[in-house]
Enzyme design. Sequence first.
Site, PDB file in Angstrom:
ATOM      1  N   HIS A   1       0.672  -1.023   0.019  1.00  0.00           N
ATOM      2  CA  HIS A   1       0.358  -0.092   0.123  1.00  0.00           C
ATOM      3  C   HIS A   1       1.040   1.099  -0.069  1.00  0.00           C
ATOM      4  CE1 HIS A   1      -3.219   3.277   1.589  1.00  0.00           C
ATOM      5  NE2 HIS A   1      -3.239   2.257   0.747  1.00  0.00           N
TER       6      HIS A   1
ATOM      7  N   GLU B   1      -3.785   2.081  -7.489  1.00  0.00           N
ATOM      8  CA  GLU B   1      -4.122   3.150  -5.983  1.00  0.00           C
ATOM      9  C   GLU B   1      -3.132   5.023  -6.587  1.00  0.00           C
ATOM     10  OE1 GLU B   1      -6.354   1.899  -3.366  1.00  0.00           O
ATOM     11  OE2 GLU B   1      -4.747   1.872  -2.175  1.00  0.00           O
TER      12      GLU B   1
END
Length: 256
Positions: free
Chosen positions: A93, A165
């Site tokens: 992430h 993302e």
Amino acid sequence: MKTYIVGNWKLNFNVGEASIYLHKLLKALPNYRDIDVVVAPSVVALQPLSLQVDRHKLKLAAQNAFYRDYGAFTGEISFTQLRGIVDYCIIGHSERRHIFGEDNKMIAKKMAAAIRNKITPILCIGETESERAFGETADVIRDQLIGGLSEVADDDIEKVIVAYEPVWAISSTKAAKLATPDEISEVVKLIRKTLTEVYGMKAAEKIPVLFGGSVSPANAGAYLTVPGVNGLLIGGSSLILSEFADIIETAKRVKA
Ligand code: PGA
């Protein structure tokens, strides 16, 4: 292909709060066959929630884990310890990359460790605002994708999920902007093209690609209809039960 709706709770909710949320969500959720609903609570909540969860309706993900299975690694938890508790793990992430300094090499080892322990890894990739401004998006995406998958055996490649993302679209980012469907489509095409070049078309077509970055009930429908997008990774909106449930409903409608 299934649709994946993944809630990333980040560092929010204690065990009690997580359990109450899950209880309410499970009550509200029918059993969707073509939609995998997943939540990623904080690690302390994973074990108790794994006893509470109905896996036909909802699955658990970890937000991170270390790549070695056991040993002298103070403060870490391993995929081996998570085995049987979670079905998925978010890996790489942008907050892990940018706040905790994880690089592609470390992320690649985590991807391999997840697969070795029968946990489906969700590899997050995405460019920062300045990388986009300097025209480096394609290079960053290819680099993070190829680098992150470098330790996954060819035979295992269909076990991974990729999440695009863009860092500049994540809601906690200063001055976060909403990504447009066209911007997402362009990068998702590049992801599939890269996967096809490296692993062949058959494998590339089977890898789910999710989008994440300020997803909300207002934009979930538009994002889910971007060609090549197979689901959503949701931060802020997944903390609000009504919004998360609304996004799941939208996924069901889009699927139908
Ligand atoms: P956001 O977070 O939905 O709050 O932008 C997404 C993520 O960081 O995974």
